[in-house]
Design an enzyme around this catalytic site. Structure first.
Site, short mmCIF file in Angstrom:
data_model
loop_
_atom_site.label_atom_id
_atom_site.label_comp_id
_atom_site.label_asym_id
_atom_site.label_seq_id
_atom_site.Cartn_x
_atom_site.Cartn_y
_atom_site.Cartn_z
N ARG A 125 37.59 29.91 30.96
CA ARG A 125 38.30 29.64 29.51
C ARG A 125 39.54 29.10 29.30
O ARG A 125 40.23 28.12 28.84
CB ARG A 125 38.05 30.24 28.37
CG ARG A 125 39.13 30.38 26.63
CD ARG A 125 38.12 31.68 25.73
NE ARG A 125 38.36 32.63 26.51
CZ ARG A 125 38.65 33.85 26.33
NH1 ARG A 125 40.95 33.02 25.70
NH2 ARG A 125 39.57 35.11 26.62
N TYR A 156 39.62 9.34 10.21
CA TYR A 156 37.91 10.12 10.37
C TYR A 156 38.52 11.28 8.71
O TYR A 156 38.94 11.99 8.95
CB TYR A 156 37.88 10.54 11.55
CG TYR A 156 36.47 11.50 12.00
CD1 TYR A 156 35.53 10.77 11.75
CD2 TYR A 156 36.68 12.80 12.10
CE1 TYR A 156 34.30 11.57 12.36
CE2 TYR A 156 35.84 12.96 12.63
CZ TYR A 156 34.44 12.63 12.38
OH TYR A 156 33.36 13.36 12.79
N LYS A 193 31.79 10.04 22.79
CA LYS A 193 31.26 8.64 21.54
C LYS A 193 31.74 7.58 22.76
O LYS A 193 30.69 7.55 23.85
CB LYS A 193 32.66 7.88 21.18
CG LYS A 193 32.63 9.18 19.43
CD LYS A 193 31.90 9.59 19.35
CE LYS A 193 31.61 9.87 17.68
NZ LYS A 193 31.24 11.14 17.16
#
Length: 373
Positions: free
Chosen positions: A47, A99, A196
């Site tokens: 983490r 967005y 993307k």
């Protein structure tokens, strides 16, 4: 060093232990310590950091020309992490065409913390000037925007924002660092949904923030990621690193095809508007030419006959895949308002395209059949 070379070599040094040319995938969630408690290899727990993540962050920072990068489990996780660094009562300027996920975040998350969100037509300098009349902590730019492909002059908007003491973030997902590098134009932070174009194969979810300086904002955002846990898995980091290697050739080929598709749509009698910054008729074409090396592979268009015609066209395509998301090697089509749901402000007659690596003539023929040509 040119972008193609940076994308190929940053974070790609051969493994010092084995000589492997392909970067190793380190899946361990925890790392050994010396008897005195210090980490053996500089890592303690997944983490906080891991070797594969280090490589992709170095590559992304080099690609955008920043001092540091942080990767996350998704693009939304990256954006929300930066928003989490804002103090209660801060004021944030978001694009009108932002967005839709960030529109939801503003309503459902920021409002609870007393953070004021103002939606601004960022492609209109006068509108931005009016919004900056009151102090703002953050100016969020998205160019080209999703889904109307609006163009904001990054250099001019960044100068205005920073005069007022605001941090400037640019969502560079559509353009990628191959076509546009906002840090070179005055921005402070670049956001990517690495799901993307950077991932490029529709098989990985991820997000990233690249910072012009490795300063207090970088450290605060890193702390939010550590505590919140929205980390990218090692395998996802490895896939994003793989995608970076071919990003330049993919995006340039897709952009070239998109220009041909957009021109064909602009000539079609059923189409009322084509939103693509590569068209001279686009209101932001001049700004796009100044700050982009090519115009990207995202197109949206509207149909004269309205919503039902848009839904019908999407239903009739054969080569395009009906799916949300973008940036993969395959071409996608969607009725965008339906995908966004109840919070959508997208016109109901709008269709969004993500142009892939198929031959442009085949894509044009598929759309013409769907539109009734």
């Amino acid at each position: 060093m040119r972008i193609e070379t940076r994308l190929l070599h940053a974070g790609g040094e051969p493994d010092p232990e084995t000589g492997a040319v392909s970067p190793p995938l380190v899946l361990s969630t925890t790392f050994a310590r010396h008897p005195d408690g210090t980490p053996v290899g500089g890592h303690t727990y997944i983490r906080e950091s891991n070797p594969t993540q280090d490589r992709v962050e170095a590559a992304l920072a080099a690609a955008e020309g920043g001092e540091g990068a942080l990767v996350f489990a998704s693009g939304m996780a990256a954006g929300v992490a930066l928003l989490e660094t804002l103090p209660a009562g801060a004021r944030v300027l978001l694009p009108e065409d932002v967005y839709y996920g960030y529109r939801v975040a503003a309503a459902d998350l920021l409002a609870q913390r007393g953070i004021e969100t103002v939606f601004v037509a960022m492609d209109d300098p006068a509108a931005l000037d009016r919004a900056l009349a009151a102090p703002a902590a953050l100016v969020w730019l998205e160019t080209p925007s999703n889904p109307l492909m609006k163009i904001t002059d990054i250099r001019a908007a960044s100068a205005r924002a920073r005069e007022g003491g605001a941090t400037v973030l640019v969502d560079n997902t559509f353009a990628t660092p191959v076509l546009q590098r906002p840090l070179e134009l005055g921005a402070d932070v670049v956001l990517h949904a690495t799901t993307k174009y950077i991932g490029g194969h529709s098989d990985v979810a991820g997000g990233a923030l690249v910072f012009s300086r490795r300063g207090p904002l970088f450290e605060k955002t890193s702390h939010v990621r550590h505590i919140g846990g929205a980390i990218a898995s090692p395998f996802d980091s490895w896939l994003v690193l793989r995608g970076l290697r071919t990003l330049a050739v993919r995006v340039r080929a897709q952009s070239a095809s998109a220009g041909l598709v957009a021109a064909a749509l602009a000539r079609h009698p059923a189409v009322s508007a084509v939103h693509y910054p590569g068209l001279p008729s686009h209101p932001g074409h001049g700004a796009a030419r100044r700050q982009m090396e090519a115009f990207g592979a995202m197109i949206s268009f509207q149909l004269k006959a309205g919503r039902e015609a848009a839904l019908g066209a999407v239903a009739r395509v054969k080569l395009f895949t009906r799916a949300t998301s973008l940036g993969g090697f395959e071409s996608l089509i969607e009725h965008r308002a339906s995908s966004e749901g109840v919070h959508s402000t997208t016109p109901q007659d709008l269709v969004r395209l993500s142009i892939g690596l198929e031959h442009a003539d085949d894509l044009v023929e598929d759309l013409e059949r769907a539109l009734g040509a």
